[in-house]
Design a protein around this motif. Structure first.
Motif, mmCIF file in Angstrom:
data_model
loop_
_atom_site.group_PDB
_atom_site.id
_atom_site.type_symbol
_atom_site.label_atom_id
_atom_site.label_comp_id
_atom_site.label_asym_id
_atom_site.label_seq_id
_atom_site.Cartn_x
_atom_site.Cartn_y
_atom_site.Cartn_z
ATOM 1 N N VAL A 1 0.839 -1.201 0.000
ATOM 2 C CA VAL A 1 0.000 0.000 0.000
ATOM 3 C C VAL A 1 0.873 1.251 0.000
ATOM 4 O O VAL A 1 0.640 2.201 -0.767
ATOM 5 C CB VAL A 1 -0.974 -0.010 1.213
ATOM 6 N N VAL A 2 1.895 1.270 0.847
ATOM 7 C CA VAL A 2 2.787 2.434 0.901
ATOM 8 C C VAL A 2 3.520 2.596 -0.420
ATOM 9 O O VAL A 2 3.630 3.711 -0.957
ATOM 10 C CB VAL A 2 3.771 2.302 2.086
ATOM 11 N N ARG A 3 4.004 1.495 -0.987
ATOM 12 C CA ARG A 3 4.717 1.573 -2.264
ATOM 13 C C ARG A 3 3.794 2.085 -3.377
ATOM 14 O O ARG A 3 4.179 2.935 -4.191
ATOM 15 C CB ARG A 3 5.279 0.199 -2.633
ATOM 16 N N SER A 4 2.550 1.610 -3.415
ATOM 17 C CA SER A 4 1.603 2.065 -4.437
ATOM 18 C C SER A 4 1.244 3.531 -4.247
ATOM 19 O O SER A 4 1.124 4.289 -5.222
ATOM 20 C CB SER A 4 0.332 1.220 -4.382
ATOM 21 N N ALA A 5 1.070 3.962 -3.007
ATOM 22 C CA ALA A 5 0.738 5.372 -2.746
ATOM 23 C C ALA A 5 1.882 6.280 -3.172
ATOM 24 O O ALA A 5 1.658 7.337 -3.785
ATOM 25 C CB ALA A 5 0.412 5.564 -1.268
ATOM 26 N N VAL A 6 3.118 5.893 -2.857
ATOM 27 C CA VAL A 6 4.274 6.704 -3.256
ATOM 28 C C VAL A 6 4.388 6.754 -4.767
ATOM 29 O O VAL A 6 4.663 7.812 -5.360
ATOM 30 C CB VAL A 6 5.558 6.158 -2.598
ATOM 31 N N SER A 7 4.155 5.628 -5.436
ATOM 32 C CA SER A 7 4.205 5.595 -6.896
ATOM 33 C C SER A 7 3.134 6.496 -7.497
ATOM 34 O O SER A 7 3.392 7.230 -8.462
ATOM 35 C CB SER A 7 4.022 4.154 -7.368
ATOM 36 N N TRP A 8 1.927 6.468 -6.935
ATOM 37 C CA TRP A 8 0.838 7.297 -7.446
ATOM 38 C C TRP A 8 1.153 8.782 -7.270
ATOM 39 O O TRP A 8 0.940 9.585 -8.179
ATOM 40 C CB TRP A 8 -0.459 6.937 -6.721
ATOM 41 N N THR B 1 4.110 10.173 -6.949
ATOM 42 C CA THR B 1 5.208 10.513 -7.855
ATOM 43 C C THR B 1 4.692 10.687 -9.271
ATOM 44 O O THR B 1 5.063 11.640 -9.969
ATOM 45 C CB THR B 1 6.280 9.402 -7.816
ATOM 46 N N HIS B 2 3.822 9.805 -9.708
ATOM 47 C CA HIS B 2 3.238 9.901 -11.046
ATOM 48 C C HIS B 2 2.391 11.172 -11.166
ATOM 49 O O HIS B 2 2.399 11.842 -12.188
ATOM 50 C CB HIS B 2 2.400 8.659 -11.324
ATOM 51 N N LEU B 3 1.663 11.504 -10.114
ATOM 52 C CA LEU B 3 0.820 12.702 -10.119
ATOM 53 C C LEU B 3 1.654 13.965 -10.251
ATOM 54 O O LEU B 3 1.319 14.866 -11.022
ATOM 55 C CB LEU B 3 -0.018 12.751 -8.836
ATOM 56 N N ILE B 4 2.744 14.024 -9.525
ATOM 57 C CA ILE B 4 3.552 15.249 -9.498
ATOM 58 C C ILE B 4 4.327 15.435 -10.794
ATOM 59 O O ILE B 4 4.413 16.545 -11.323
ATOM 60 C CB ILE B 4 4.507 15.221 -8.285
ATOM 61 N N PHE B 5 4.893 14.377 -11.338
ATOM 62 C CA PHE B 5 5.816 14.517 -12.455
ATOM 63 C C PHE B 5 5.228 14.202 -13.825
ATOM 64 O O PHE B 5 5.947 14.225 -14.811
ATOM 65 C CB PHE B 5 7.052 13.638 -12.216
ATOM 66 N N SER B 6 3.948 13.943 -13.933
ATOM 67 C CA SER B 6 3.371 13.583 -15.219
ATOM 68 C C SER B 6 2.647 14.778 -15.847
ATOM 69 O O SER B 6 1.706 15.322 -15.262
ATOM 70 C CB SER B 6 2.374 12.436 -15.044
ATOM 71 N N PRO B 7 3.054 15.203 -17.047
ATOM 72 C CA PRO B 7 2.361 16.308 -17.709
ATOM 73 C C PRO B 7 0.928 15.936 -18.112
ATOM 74 O O PRO B 7 0.052 16.789 -18.163
ATOM 75 C CB PRO B 7 3.211 16.605 -18.949
ATOM 76 N N THR B 8 0.694 14.661 -18.372
ATOM 77 C CA THR B 8 -0.655 14.227 -18.724
ATOM 78 C C THR B 8 -1.607 14.441 -17.555
ATOM 79 O O THR B 8 -2.742 14.898 -17.734
ATOM 80 C CB THR B 8 -0.647 12.731 -19.108
ATOM 81 N N VAL B 9 -1.153 14.122 -16.358
ATOM 82 C CA VAL B 9 -1.993 14.314 -15.174
ATOM 83 C C VAL B 9 -2.263 15.803 -14.959
ATOM 84 O O VAL B 9 -3.395 16.204 -14.657
ATOM 85 C CB VAL B 9 -1.318 13.685 -13.928
ATOM 86 N N TRP B 10 -1.264 16.636 -15.141
ATOM 87 C CA TRP B 10 -1.468 18.078 -14.954
ATOM 88 C C TRP B 10 -2.408 18.644 -16.013
ATOM 89 O O TRP B 10 -3.172 19.567 -15.737
ATOM 90 C CB TRP B 10 -0.134 18.819 -14.950
ATOM 91 N N ALA B 11 -2.375 18.087 -17.224
ATOM 92 C CA ALA B 11 -3.334 18.509 -18.253
ATOM 93 C C ALA B 11 -4.750 18.135 -17.815
ATOM 94 O O ALA B 11 -5.702 18.914 -17.989
ATOM 95 C CB ALA B 11 -2.996 17.861 -19.590
ATOM 96 N N GLY B 12 -4.909 16.962 -17.227
ATOM 97 C CA GLY B 12 -6.220 16.557 -16.722
ATOM 98 C C GLY B 12 -6.697 17.451 -15.587
ATOM 99 O O GLY B 12 -7.872 17.819 -15.511
ATOM 100 N N VAL B 13 -5.789 17.825 -14.689
ATOM 101 C CA VAL B 13 -6.147 18.735 -13.591
ATOM 102 C C VAL B 13 -6.563 20.089 -14.154
ATOM 103 O O VAL B 13 -7.543 20.702 -13.698
ATOM 104 C CB VAL B 13 -4.967 18.870 -12.603
#
Length: 167
Positions: free
Chosen positions: A61-68, A70-82
């Protein structure tokens, strides 16, 4: 993040439990039995999590949360969605304000005027005015002083209302 490994986590959990038990013994001697017992309870958790298999679950759970994150912060696709989510919220609010100002709302047809009801009866538009009262006024019986006094009070109130232009 490293993968879950039984060989490294068992000694780690046993070490945490031993350190916790030493701290609990110290707390027992300095602060009493309640503090020591509470320390023992917390000290036994790492080994119990390991033995039940919950430590692996917590690790995943901790590993998945950290991965999520990290993906949220550094992904331009996610920021486009936001950004698109923010634009949609702003457009929704602006459309509500524009609709309210322009008057796009469908207005209900007006109700037809009904004939005036007898005085004192409540209607949808409120009580009928005093001027709409029937011409016949009930006069109190000659022998009752209470009814005459009540009638004179209503007459005074009616006169005051007429002087102020309220009918």
């Amino acid at each position: 993040m490293p993968d879950f490994n039984d060989l490294t986590l068992l000694p780690f959990c046993v070490g945490l439990t031993l350190l916790g038990l030493i701290g609990s013994w110290t707390a027992w001697r300095r602060r009493g039995a309640a503090a020591g017992t509470r320390g023992v309870a917390w000290s036994l958790l790492p080994v119990s999590l390991y033995l039940t298999g919950l430590l692996e679950l917590v690790w995943d759970v901790v590993r998945s949360a950290v991965s999520w994150v990290t993906h949220l912060i550094f992904s331009p696709t996610v920021w486009a969605g936001v950004a698109l989510f923010g634009v949609s919220v702003v457009l929704y609010v602006v459309s509500g304000v524009a609709k309210g100002r322009r008057g796009d709302t469908v207005k209900a047809p007006r109700a037809e005027k009904k004939p005036a009801s007898p005085a004192g009866e409540l209607t949808a538009t409120g009580p009928a005015p005093a001027s709409a009262a029937p011409a016949k006024a009930a006069k109190p019986a000659k022998g009752s002083k209470a009814k005459q006094q009540e009638s004179s009070e209503f007459d005074e109130i009616e006169d005051i209302l007429k002087r102020h232009g309220i009918n």
